[in-house]
Design an enzyme around this catalytic site. Sequence first.
Site, PDB file in Angstrom:
ATOM      1  N   GLU A   1      -2.816  42.709 119.290  1.00 46.61           N
ATOM      2  CA  GLU A   1      -3.786  43.764 118.584  1.00 46.61           C
ATOM      3  C   GLU A   1      -5.205  43.266 118.829  1.00 46.61           C
ATOM      4  O   GLU A   1      -5.999  43.881 119.044  1.00 46.61           O
ATOM      5  CB  GLU A   1      -3.426  44.128 117.072  1.00 46.61           C
ATOM      6  CG  GLU A   1      -2.354  45.085 116.797  1.00 46.61           C
ATOM      7  CD  GLU A   1      -0.849  44.528 117.158  1.00 46.61           C
ATOM      8  OE1 GLU A   1      -1.001  43.205 117.427  1.00 46.61           O
ATOM      9  OE2 GLU A   1       0.001  45.312 116.804  1.00 46.61           O
ATOM     10  N   GLU A  53       6.985  44.233 115.576  1.00 41.26           N
ATOM     11  CA  GLU A  53       7.115  44.248 114.011  1.00 41.26           C
ATOM     12  C   GLU A  53       8.218  44.896 113.529  1.00 41.26           C
ATOM     13  O   GLU A  53       8.724  44.468 112.534  1.00 41.26           O
ATOM     14  CB  GLU A  53       5.664  44.782 113.543  1.00 41.26           C
ATOM     15  CG  GLU A  53       4.624  43.932 113.964  1.00 41.26           C
ATOM     16  CD  GLU A  53       3.057  45.116 113.776  1.00 41.26           C
ATOM     17  OE1 GLU A  53       2.895  45.880 114.600  1.00 41.26           O
ATOM     18  OE2 GLU A  53       2.433  44.521 112.967  1.00 41.26           O
TER      19      GLU A  53
HETATM   20  N1  COA Z   1       1.059  53.004 124.601  1.00 44.18           N
HETATM   21  C1  COA Z   1       1.013  53.753 125.878  1.00 44.18           C
HETATM   22  N2  COA Z   1       1.433  53.722 126.875  1.00 44.18           N
HETATM   23  C2  COA Z   1       1.955  52.502 127.291  1.00 44.18           C
HETATM   24  C3  COA Z   1       1.813  51.342 126.556  1.00 44.18           C
HETATM   25  C4  COA Z   1       1.532  51.649 125.158  1.00 44.18           C
HETATM   26  N3  COA Z   1       1.485  50.587 124.250  1.00 44.18           N
HETATM   27  N4  COA Z   1       2.368  50.350 127.167  1.00 44.18           N
HETATM   28  C5  COA Z   1       2.762  50.674 128.241  1.00 44.18           C
HETATM   29  N5  COA Z   1       2.366  52.009 128.306  1.00 44.18           N
HETATM   30  C6  COA Z   1       2.514  52.945 129.633  1.00 44.18           C
HETATM   31  C7  COA Z   1       1.305  52.519 130.482  1.00 44.18           C
HETATM   32  O1  COA Z   1       0.301  53.331 130.483  1.00 44.18           O
HETATM   33  C8  COA Z   1       2.249  52.973 131.983  1.00 44.18           C
HETATM   34  O2  COA Z   1       2.136  54.445 131.948  1.00 44.18           O
HETATM   35  P1  COA Z   1       1.947  55.189 133.264  1.00 44.18           P
HETATM   36  O3  COA Z   1       3.127  54.727 134.330  1.00 44.18           O
HETATM   37  O4  COA Z   1       1.700  56.462 133.028  1.00 44.18           O
HETATM   38  O5  COA Z   1       0.579  54.506 133.870  1.00 44.18           O
HETATM   39  C9  COA Z   1       3.633  52.590 131.669  1.00 44.18           C
HETATM   40  O6  COA Z   1       3.640  52.583 130.255  1.00 44.18           O
HETATM   41  C10 COA Z   1       3.893  51.090 132.357  1.00 44.18           C
HETATM   42  O7  COA Z   1       3.142  50.400 131.937  1.00 44.18           O
HETATM   43  P2  COA Z   1       2.463  49.402 132.894  1.00 44.18           P
HETATM   44  O8  COA Z   1       1.135  48.944 132.282  1.00 44.18           O
HETATM   45  O9  COA Z   1       2.170  50.130 134.215  1.00 44.18           O
HETATM   46  O10 COA Z   1       3.428  48.222 133.158  1.00 44.18           O
HETATM   47  P3  COA Z   1       3.276  46.808 133.441  1.00 44.18           P
HETATM   48  O11 COA Z   1       4.675  46.232 133.515  1.00 44.18           O
HETATM   49  O12 COA Z   1       2.043  46.651 134.300  1.00 44.18           O
HETATM   50  O13 COA Z   1       2.579  45.992 131.965  1.00 44.18           O
HETATM   51  C11 COA Z   1       2.452  45.604 129.763  1.00 44.18           C
HETATM   52  C12 COA Z   1       3.347  46.089 130.940  1.00 44.18           C
HETATM   53  C13 COA Z   1       3.370  45.477 128.540  1.00 44.18           C
HETATM   54  C14 COA Z   1       1.926  44.274 129.977  1.00 44.18           C
HETATM   55  C15 COA Z   1       1.344  46.558 129.784  1.00 44.18           C
HETATM   56  O14 COA Z   1       1.857  47.915 129.873  1.00 44.18           O
HETATM   57  C16 COA Z   1       0.572  46.526 128.456  1.00 44.18           C
HETATM   58  O15 COA Z   1      -0.267  45.712 128.085  1.00 44.18           O
HETATM   59  N6  COA Z   1       0.739  47.652 127.383  1.00 44.18           N
HETATM   60  C17 COA Z   1      -0.022  47.766 126.234  1.00 44.18           C
HETATM   61  C18 COA Z   1       0.366  46.663 125.064  1.00 44.18           C
HETATM   62  C19 COA Z   1      -0.155  46.694 123.942  1.00 44.18           C
HETATM   63  O16 COA Z   1      -1.166  46.457 123.699  1.00 44.18           O
HETATM   64  N7  COA Z   1       0.481  47.217 122.929  1.00 44.18           N
HETATM   65  C20 COA Z   1      -0.038  46.670 121.399  1.00 44.18           C
HETATM   66  C21 COA Z   1      -0.347  48.100 121.335  1.00 44.18           C
HETATM   67  S1  COA Z   1      -0.776  47.960 119.481  1.00 44.18           S
END
Ligand code: COA
Length: 259
Positions: free
Chosen positions: A133, A113
């Site tokens: 979302e 966004e």
């Molecule tokens: N908010 C807070 N922390 C987040 C985050 C978010 N939106 N996205 C990733 N992180 C953190 C994870 O908790 C992790 O932290 P940790 O190492 O302390 O556990 C770190 O970033 C790495 O993320 P991880 O999930 O281990 O990486 P991945 O490569 O396995 O997966 C994603 C990557 C992007 C697919 C996954 O992190 C994800 O789905 N994130 C949320 C995305 C989301 O829903 N965003 C929209 C919010 S409105």
Amino acid sequence: MFDTILYEKLDGIAWITLNRPDVLNAINMRMRDELWDVVHAVQDDPEARVVIFKGAGEQAFSAGADISEFGTAPSYVESRRARRQRDLWGFILSLDKPLIAAVHGYALGAGIELPLCCDIRIASEDARLGLPEVSLGYIPSAGGTQTLPRHIPPGVAMHMILTGDPIDAAAALRYGLIQRVVPRQRLYQEAESLARTLMSRGPLALRLAKQAVLEGLNLPLPQGLALERRLARRALASADAQEGIAAARTGRQPRFSGV
Ligand code: COA
């Protein structure tokens, strides 16, 4: 100077880096506050002529709003009031300087966004862009439901918003969500080169052209054309236009003053 972002101004280019790479540059309240401060500073700084947003680290431009803060605001009323008083995304959309987003890796939720509030998006081949979302049970709230269908066909936007599934850089290019795809190692070079191209154009003309496009998108065509006529008259009467036309006639580089 900031905890969650880096700010650097180099040769007229304001580089704003989302800088929480350990959590994929998740946008927490602190980052929102710091973005608010930095974009106001950039708007007021005549030396900052083009802005480039990017994300730190290898994995993501930004994985969106910081999920760990969800539900931690003191109350819904207070968090709504804070958002109204500080409409960060609306303010970024209203900036009159050219804004470029240089996107790599994950660009999810607010992480796409923010680029949608920019004027031109360049992405590297590894980019994954989406609005997840609904899979968390709510809806985009940094403008995505409104900005995305203004950039890509409404059906494609609806598909992205309702499934929450990300698309890759090639699909994003095909739909017009991004304007260029480049190899990861050339991303910032290409963004900088685009910024330099923009800086070689008339600064007032850039502002007026941006205003014409953005305001025009919200107007019926006859009013949009009237807006363009008004802004074109202003551009043509400017010192920049005199200089640009004189330079073109003699085959030299124009020296624009921005008025
Ligand atoms: N908010 C807070 N922390 C987040 C985050 C978010 N939106 N996205 C990733 N992180 C953190 C994870 O908790 C992790 O932290 P940790 O190492 O302390 O556990 C770190 O970033 C790495 O993320 P991880 O999930 O281990 O990486 P991945 O490569 O396995 O997966 C994603 C990557 C992007 C697919 C996954 O992190 C994800 O789905 N994130 C949320 C995305 C989301 O829903 N965003 C929209 C919010 S409105």
